[in-house]
Design an enzyme around this catalytic site. Structure first.
Site, PDB file in Angstrom:
ATOM      1  N   HIS A   1      -6.547   0.978  34.776  1.00 39.82           N
ATOM      2  CA  HIS A   1      -7.934   0.507  34.667  1.00 39.82           C
ATOM      3  C   HIS A   1      -8.293  -0.594  35.646  1.00 39.82           C
ATOM      4  O   HIS A   1      -9.396  -1.147  35.571  1.00 39.82           O
ATOM      5  CB  HIS A   1      -8.222  -0.021  33.264  1.00 39.82           C
ATOM      6  CG  HIS A   1      -8.192   1.016  32.202  1.00 39.82           C
ATOM      7  ND1 HIS A   1      -9.310   1.704  31.789  1.00 39.82           N
ATOM      8  CD2 HIS A   1      -7.171   1.504  31.468  1.00 39.82           C
ATOM      9  CE1 HIS A   1      -8.976   2.548  30.831  1.00 39.82           C
ATOM     10  NE2 HIS A   1      -7.673   2.453  30.617  1.00 39.82           N
TER      11      HIS A   1
ATOM     12  N   LYS B   1     -21.843  -8.090  30.850  1.00 40.39           N
ATOM     13  CA  LYS B   1     -20.458  -7.687  31.058  1.00 40.39           C
ATOM     14  C   LYS B   1     -19.599  -8.940  31.008  1.00 40.39           C
ATOM     15  O   LYS B   1     -20.139 -10.047  30.993  1.00 40.39           O
ATOM     16  CB  LYS B   1     -20.292  -6.982  32.409  1.00 40.39           C
ATOM     17  CG  LYS B   1     -20.911  -7.774  33.573  1.00 40.39           C
ATOM     18  CD  LYS B   1     -20.852  -7.017  34.879  1.00 40.39           C
ATOM     19  CE  LYS B   1     -21.903  -5.939  35.042  1.00 40.39           C
ATOM     20  NZ  LYS B   1     -21.420  -4.585  34.900  1.00 40.39           N
ATOM     21  N   ARG B   2     -18.273  -8.790  31.005  1.00 36.17           N
ATOM     22  CA  ARG B   2     -17.432  -9.980  31.071  1.00 36.17           C
ATOM     23  C   ARG B   2     -17.769 -10.798  32.310  1.00 36.17           C
ATOM     24  O   ARG B   2     -18.199 -10.246  33.329  1.00 36.17           O
ATOM     25  CB  ARG B   2     -15.944  -9.575  31.098  1.00 36.17           C
ATOM     26  CG  ARG B   2     -15.391  -9.218  29.747  1.00 36.17           C
ATOM     27  CD  ARG B   2     -15.494 -10.378  28.774  1.00 36.17           C
ATOM     28  NE  ARG B   2     -14.496 -11.386  29.028  1.00 36.17           N
ATOM     29  CZ  ARG B   2     -13.400 -11.588  28.312  1.00 36.17           C
ATOM     30  NH1 ARG B   2     -13.163 -10.839  27.244  1.00 36.17           N
ATOM     31  NH2 ARG B   2     -12.555 -12.544  28.622  1.00 36.17           N
TER      32      ARG B   2
ATOM     33  N   LYS C   1     -17.390  -9.556  39.578  1.00 33.58           N
ATOM     34  CA  LYS C   1     -18.594  -8.905  39.057  1.00 33.58           C
ATOM     35  C   LYS C   1     -19.868  -9.571  39.582  1.00 33.58           C
ATOM     36  O   LYS C   1     -20.964  -9.060  39.442  1.00 33.58           O
ATOM     37  CB  LYS C   1     -18.580  -8.900  37.535  1.00 33.58           C
ATOM     38  CG  LYS C   1     -17.446  -8.030  36.935  1.00 33.58           C
ATOM     39  CD  LYS C   1     -17.436  -8.097  35.419  1.00 33.58           C
ATOM     40  CE  LYS C   1     -16.240  -7.412  34.795  1.00 33.58           C
ATOM     41  NZ  LYS C   1     -16.355  -5.944  34.717  1.00 33.58           N
TER      42      LYS C   1
ATOM     43  N   THR D   1     -18.773   0.817  32.702  1.00 32.91           N
ATOM     44  CA  THR D   1     -19.301   1.745  31.702  1.00 32.91           C
ATOM     45  C   THR D   1     -20.679   1.273  31.227  1.00 32.91           C
ATOM     46  O   THR D   1     -21.493   2.084  30.792  1.00 32.91           O
ATOM     47  CB  THR D   1     -18.341   1.868  30.494  1.00 32.91           C
ATOM     48  OG1 THR D   1     -17.869   0.568  30.146  1.00 32.91           O
ATOM     49  CG2 THR D   1     -17.165   2.756  30.842  1.00 32.91           C
TER      50      THR D   1
ATOM     51  N   LYS E   1     -24.353   3.226  30.236  1.00 33.98           N
ATOM     52  CA  LYS E   1     -25.160   2.999  29.029  1.00 33.98           C
ATOM     53  C   LYS E   1     -26.598   2.667  29.408  1.00 33.98           C
ATOM     54  O   LYS E   1     -27.560   3.154  28.799  1.00 33.98           O
ATOM     55  CB  LYS E   1     -24.577   1.842  28.201  1.00 33.98           C
ATOM     56  CG  LYS E   1     -23.203   2.144  27.642  1.00 33.98           C
ATOM     57  CD  LYS E   1     -22.483   0.891  27.127  1.00 33.98           C
ATOM     58  CE  LYS E   1     -20.998   1.202  26.943  1.00 33.98           C
ATOM     59  NZ  LYS E   1     -20.162  -0.003  26.811  1.00 33.98           N
TER      60      LYS E   1
END
Ligand code: 26V
Length: 813
Positions: free
Chosen positions: A359, A547-548, A553, A655, A659
């Protein structure tokens, strides 16, 4: 069991009276939640038993999904939906003056995961059950899930997540199925008839107690739904250990110490998913799960009365990242020490049973355990790993006799470290990445040597999400509109969502889509106003990054761009712009300073822009505390824009991107992870792509040539916002509070290319605004996003795992 609304109401009321001894008008929402979920769990029990019976008779191959994380969130609403009882129960409760939505709010999230990896496991369980596969989850029943986040003076503060406080109605404790797990001790070696035998002596035993949670599959309105099991293990002391000579003292106090240390095994979830740390307790958790899970799997298998030669025909064991890799040496140990298998035959069985998903390629997250730690904690398992390593290196040396460096690089144990990914690859028949780009990077770069050795083992399985939770349940109005327009087959065949494309330019359909989005924005606005006391303009563009929190990110890029917009408005107060509401939700690992500093910056910018009269009608920022599955369900249906802006090559898949797309948000994103596959379906018309691509990023890493300082010096917009991080002014109150962010960008040469990508990111935002001004065009794009999201249902993903990796077939359906 009830079959209509009136029966439901009757049974529900009887339950309230008999279990609470109170009339209905005196019970609290919390009481109603407890009664209702207990009732539904008991109803599901019948189908659960019947699925289990079927599985025992059928002897179909079953898959066990081993994961240290299952981020399942709340269960009541979803279970009602999957059981086909949502409408009946909702309207029955309405008749009694009770709002189901309010009742659902009483349930604590089961937050047994950090982020993407844990939520993926939960979506997979839903798809496995809904498609009728025999596929079970195997995890840990953490007493405390991922911490609860509070924001105090703009800073993240972590509180323990006491999710079991009010009881968890969906679980069933199965003390009768407890398993002994052994730690420590030493290995006694005996020789008899020319064979070596190994036994563990003086070990410390703990009980693993299973708590089973039914995983209810969606069956439309048919009553015969399929129910799999999520088995969560909890550690408890073995009372007989009190008689043992513990710690040399053998007294009552050392027994109490033992008790405490056993209970700590399943006490909490490790909250850092970005930096690997070699903590002994985490290793204990991993072995605890692997040993208990495997012994329980084999106990079920034993009932079939087959030889272990056939294990791979009846059982697939999947490991979610390297965290459960110890299942490989543990299965070897059981086959060799307890079932009398020779090494080669045992290894062959193991390598045909276990499969592994990677992952992340972030090197700081790769697991490497100190050999000594494993040796002390699980000595016999360590011997097995050592033997696996020796034999693996022998194969390598034969294959690459002139390349000792390659052998050293690929070894499982090197420099007194056990490399879990290498062990996982050596002992699995399938290794997959989670999006096409990610798998390519694994094959061509990160795991290139292994790919050359075992090309047939590597494959891609692009992630997916369950459209039942993320569309049907989270966005009921959209669910209804789609079903009215194209019928309900899409619910079991989500690719058929593409049929709504025929309405993409239909004015009536478009205005219904617009109305639904507006309602969802109003609901979220109400939540925000209630919680934070700030009004939210629902005519503004809701721009969402949830998100985290992690440097790669690039939440920092987002907030720097917001600061730039603020500067622009301040220098040109009459600026004609579509109002924007930027919404953030993110938890930072407790020890991750840069991430926490970013949260603080976001909160500072929020308080500045939301309170500046020149700005607040155009620009708003909200950091919603305690981002979680249930909060995601409120935010996602309300989003207009989805921020998927990771540095290309760093996000394995993502992911949340899926969504948000499924709920009609348009993506602004880089060519990273599954964004690449979204772009293939949507094209430039329906997505806003910006920034460096993965090859360009990797090329800079390899060859250098990037100077963040040059970008900073040549672009005044960038210089202004970066300077604002260390200059007392609108955002920073002194020179040091955001200095770490400044340093990471300038002195650290901006490892994640935020400054490099800033210009094209800002340009994409300009395009977003232009597109939003033409609502017809915008709605068409939004409909395209929904229509093409079917590919990203986890039903598709699970079907691929089932047929291409696990070779399993549905038991039902
Ligand atoms: C690492 C560690 C390190 C030790 C302590 C606990 C812990 C927990 C998790 C992790 C690995 C995190 C990897 C992860 O979550 N990867 C995400 O997986 C998603 C599902 O495949 C994917 O969509 C995301 O892109 C990827 O970042």
């Amino acid at each position: 069991m009830f079959t209509n609304k009136e029966e439901f109401k009757q049974i529900f009321q009887n339950n309230v009276v008999s279990k609470l001894g109170k009339p209905l008008n005196e019970v609290s929402s919390e009481d109603v939640y407890t009664i209702l979920s207990r009732m539904m769990r008991e109803f599901a029990g019948r189908e659960w038993a019947s699925t289990n019976q079927e599985l025992r008779q059928d002897a179909e191959k079953q898959v066990y999904y081993l994961s240290l994380e299952f981020l399942i969130g709340r269960l009541l609403g979803n279970n009602l939906l999957n059981m086909g009882m949502l409408e009946m129960v909702k309207s029955g409760l309405d008749d009694l003056g009770i709002s189901l939505e309010e009742i659902e709010e009483q349930e604590a999230d089961a937050g047994l995961g950090n982020g993407g990896l844990g939520r993926l496991a939960a979506c997979f369980l839903d798809s496995l059950a809904s498609l009728g596969y025999a596929g079970h989850g195997c995890g840990i029943r953490y007493r405390y899930g991922l911490f609860e986040q509070k924001i105090v003076d703009g800073n993240q503060v972590e509180l323990p997540d006491d999710w079991l406080q009010k009881g968890f109605e969906w679980e069933v404790r199965r003390a009768d199925r407890k398993i002994e797990v052994r730690f420590g001790g030493y290995v006694e070696t005996r020789e008899a008839d020319g064979e070596l035998y190994f036994s563990l002596r003086d070990y410390e035993a703990v009980w693993a107690i299973p708590y089973d949670v039914p995983v209810i599959g969606y069956r439309g309105n048919q009553p015969d739904y399929h129910v799999n099991t999520l088995r969560l293990w909890s550690a408890e002391p073995v009372p007989e250990m009190a008689n043992r000579n513990l710690g040399g003292a053998g007294n009552y106090y050392s027994y109490l110490n033992y008790n405490r240390s056993v209970e700590s095994i399943s006490e909490f979830l490790y909250p850092d998913d970005s930096h690997y740390e070699g903590r002994l307790l985490r290793l204990k958790q991993q072995y605890f799960l692997c040993s208990a899970g495997l012994q329980s799997i084999l106990r079920t298998y034993d009932k079939l009365n087959l030889s272990y030669d056939q294990l791979p025909d009846k059982i697939a064991i999947h490991i979610n990242d390297t965290h459960p890799t110890l299942v490989i040496p543990e299965l070897m140990r059981i086959l060799v020490d307890e079932k009398g298998y020779g090494w080669d035959k045992a290894w062959n069985i193991v390598c045909r049973t276990v499969s592994y998903t990677n992952h992340t390629i972030l090197s700081e997250a790769l697991e490497k355990w100190p050999a000594q730690m494993i040796r002390d904690l699980i000595p016999r398992v360590y011997m097995v790993i050592d033997e696996i390593n020796k034999r693996f290196c022998k194969v390598l040396m034969e294959k690459y006799p002139d390349d000792p460096e390659r052998v050293a690089h690929m070894a499982i144990i090197f420099d007194d470290q056990v490399k879990m990914a290498h062990l996982a690859i050596a002992g699995s028949y399938s290794i997959n990445g989670v999006a096409a780009l990610h798998t390519d990077i694994l094959k061509e770069r990160e795991m290139r040597n292994f790919y050359e050795l075992y090309p047939e083992r590597f494959n891609n399985k692009t992630n997916g999400i369950t459209h039942r939770r993320w569309l049907m349940h989270a966005n009921p109005e959209l669910n209804d509109l789609i079903t009215e327009s194209i019928g309900s087959r899409w619910k079991t065949h989500p690719k058929e969502l593409v049929s709504i494309l025929k309405y993409s330019e239909d004015a009536a359909f478009q205005s219904k889509i617009a109305a639904i989005k507006k309602h969802n924005k109003q609901r979220l606005a109400q939540y925000i106003e209630q919680k934070y006391g700030t009004p939210v303009n629902t005519d503004s563009i809701f721009d969402v990054q949830i998100k985290r929190l992690h440097a790669y990110k690039r939440q920092l890029l987002n907030i720097l761009h917001v600061m730039y917009l603020y500067n622009q408005i301040k220098s040109m107060p009459s600026l004609n712009m579509v109002p924007r509401t930027f919404i953030f939700g993110a938890k930072a690992a407790p020890g991750y300073y840069l991430a926490k500093n970013t949260i603080k910056l976001i909160n500072r910018v929020a308080s500045v822009v939301n309170n500046d009269p020149d700005v607040k009608d155009k620009l708003n920022v909200f950091f919603l505390e305690n981002y979680s599955v249930s909060l995601a369900e409120k935010i996602i249906p309300a989003a207009d824009i989805s921020e998927q802006i990771s540095t290309a090559s760093k996000e394995a898949s993502g992911t949340g991107n899926m969504k948000l797309m499924m709920n009609g948000a348009l993506t602004i994103g880089t060519m990273d992870g599954a964004n690449v596959e979204m772009y293939e379906m949507l094209g430039d018309d329906n997505m806003f792509i910006f920034g460096l691509n993965a090859d360009e990023v990797m090329d800079y890493y390899q060859h250098g040539g990037y100077s963040a300082r040059d970008v900073y010096n040549s672009d005044p917009r960038i210089k202004e916002v970066v300077d604002q991080l260390i200059t007392p002014g609108p955002f920073a109150s002194n020179t040091y509070e955001f200095a770490s962010l400044y340093q990471s960008l300038i002195d650290g040469n901006d490892e994640y290319f935020m400054l490099k990508d800033f210009d094209s990111y800002a340009e994409s935002h300009v395009q977003i605004e232009a597109a939003y001004r033409n609502q017809q065009v915008w709605l068409k794009k939004s409909i395209h996003n929904i229509a093409h999201s079917g590919k990203f249902s986890s039903d598709r993903t699970i079907q691929q795992y089932a047929s291409e990796i696990w070779k399993i077939h549905p038991v039902q359906g």
